[in-house]
Design a protein around this motif. Sequence first.
Motif, mmCIF file in Angstrom:
data_model
loop_
_atom_site.group_PDB
_atom_site.id
_atom_site.type_symbol
_atom_site.label_atom_id
_atom_site.label_comp_id
_atom_site.label_asym_id
_atom_site.label_seq_id
_atom_site.Cartn_x
_atom_site.Cartn_y
_atom_site.Cartn_z
ATOM 1 N N LEU A 280 5.860 -1.171 10.092
ATOM 2 C CA LEU A 280 5.050 -1.515 8.921
ATOM 3 C C LEU A 280 5.909 -2.107 7.810
ATOM 4 O O LEU A 280 5.550 -3.129 7.201
ATOM 5 C CB LEU A 280 4.322 -0.273 8.412
ATOM 6 C CG LEU A 280 3.413 -0.460 7.180
ATOM 7 C CD1 LEU A 280 2.331 -1.483 7.454
ATOM 8 C CD2 LEU A 280 2.801 0.883 6.765
ATOM 9 N N SER A 281 7.046 -1.505 7.540
ATOM 10 C CA SER A 281 7.908 -2.008 6.466
ATOM 11 C C SER A 281 8.407 -3.420 6.773
ATOM 12 O O SER A 281 8.466 -4.270 5.876
ATOM 13 C CB SER A 281 9.091 -1.064 6.249
ATOM 14 O OG SER A 281 9.915 -1.007 7.396
ATOM 15 N N LEU A 282 8.746 -3.687 8.033
ATOM 16 C CA LEU A 282 9.254 -5.018 8.380
ATOM 17 C C LEU A 282 8.173 -6.079 8.214
ATOM 18 O O LEU A 282 8.445 -7.188 7.732
ATOM 19 C CB LEU A 282 9.782 -5.019 9.812
ATOM 20 C CG LEU A 282 10.441 -6.322 10.252
ATOM 21 C CD1 LEU A 282 11.660 -6.636 9.396
ATOM 22 C CD2 LEU A 282 10.835 -6.263 11.714
ATOM 23 N N LEU A 283 6.941 -5.770 8.586
ATOM 24 C CA LEU A 283 5.849 -6.732 8.429
ATOM 25 C C LEU A 283 5.602 -7.054 6.951
ATOM 26 O O LEU A 283 5.409 -8.215 6.578
ATOM 27 C CB LEU A 283 4.575 -6.189 9.087
ATOM 28 C CG LEU A 283 4.625 -6.047 10.614
ATOM 29 C CD1 LEU A 283 3.336 -5.401 11.124
ATOM 30 C CD2 LEU A 283 4.853 -7.394 11.284
ATOM 31 N N VAL A 284 5.608 -6.033 6.115
ATOM 32 C CA VAL A 284 5.389 -6.241 4.676
ATOM 33 C C VAL A 284 6.503 -7.104 4.087
ATOM 34 O O VAL A 284 6.252 -8.071 3.347
ATOM 35 C CB VAL A 284 5.318 -4.885 3.943
ATOM 36 C CG1 VAL A 284 5.334 -5.092 2.424
ATOM 37 C CG2 VAL A 284 4.063 -4.119 4.354
#
Length: 495
Positions: A280-284
Amino acid sequence: MEDQRTPEPAHEAVTAARTGTSRPGWASRMGRCKPIDQLARETGQLRRSLGLAQLTMISIGATLGTGIFVVLGEAVPKAGPAVVLSFLLAGATALFSALSYAELAGMIPASGSSYSYAYATLGELVAWVCGWCLILEYGVSVAAVAVGWGQYLNELLRLVVGVTIPDVLSQPPGEGGVINLPAVAVVVLAMFLLFGGARESARANAVMVVIKVLTLLVFCAVAFTAVGDGNFTPFLPLGMAGVSAAGATLFFSYIGFDAASTAGEEARDAKRDLPRAIVLSLLVVTALYCLVALAAVGAMPWTAFDGSEAVLSRVLTRATGSGVFWSALLSVGALVAIASVVLAVMYGQTRILFAMSRDGLVPRVFAEVDRRTGTPRKNVLLTSLAVAVLSAVVPLGALADATSIGTLFAFGLVNIAVLVLRRTRPELPRRFRVPLAPFTPVLGAGFCLYLMSSLGADTWAVFCGWMVLGLLCYFGYGIRHSRLREPLPHGSSTD
């Protein structure tokens, strides 16, 4: 807080004599793997207080801000408007590795990130090399980010009061200065926040993450009003070679997404939440990077990017005519953003050293936990001092490239570890599985190698020197003090 079941190094020969066993040879000792069930049993020294939101914020906090605020100015001259493709290339490389991190984090909920994963799959020597690369990744990247923080502080002072900190006190040697005091100041600030404990540090980080996301969205809203079509042509002025070179530099922007995996022993439900937080953090972060890059190169010709660290502030000045208010606002946001990166990455560095120290590969002081706060305070102090010295005297460019190559090497090992565990321990429960394996991990390792090959000879020389130093430390200290006494088969018990 040592594990009393494991004999101390000084008693290794006595233990072998009593049990009638011989001390294993160096080759066997270098290849010994740490059983996954042993890694699970060793957890519990640190307090489990972090949920999914906090873990995601740790990864975003460690990642978002560094590249877009600090390194963008160095990447655009290499790729031109196609720097957006460079972000996507670096992001795709990070995504493949993030999927591998997610699978391993769901299986091995321990501190130490890829160091612990390598120890469980590839053996002690490879784990040491991986941990040594992580020290380069985390410790040096904190120093690089701290250098960028000083640049934005000077930009803010110039806009608001018309003065700046003299170069002699705000630049490293070789760039007109003697010591970079602002860089030291932000490292010391992060150190005191880390002294308070994981939960308190996570709260401070979450506030700073919200501020920097809002700052970047404001930047996009203002910069897009000044986008000129001509600024995107030619789109590939330096060809795909430029895209690759910029992508290798911008990979620095994605360093930190794995920070959540260093919190394996402080997550309430590590097997469920760590994989989700990493992906999730990488996508954001990737979405925001691409959006900001589009706005920046659209509002200012790529030839005007000259390597300045405070480049986004200059883009706003150009977009608004004078733009003192917007540039000052951006500088404040950048200071908060970069401070949150320093905090989150220093947190990760201390937890990696904690895991290595508990295994005996680095001195025991790094694994000592304060009973009141539940944090390794001596570890935090020593790490902060080392990072402060580094950030005070080393230029940003050298730090950024050295960090990228160490990180790419460690990420490549994580992809290989997934392949090894799929073959050696297929029965282990996996809360998250890398899709399309083995192709995805193979691509992840290949992309890491490709970006490593795009870095310059000087960076490779620094990396090779760092590896030689690391091997000297391992054979001089680590292999002699390792608490894993004998080569054990995967999954065997040490009881």
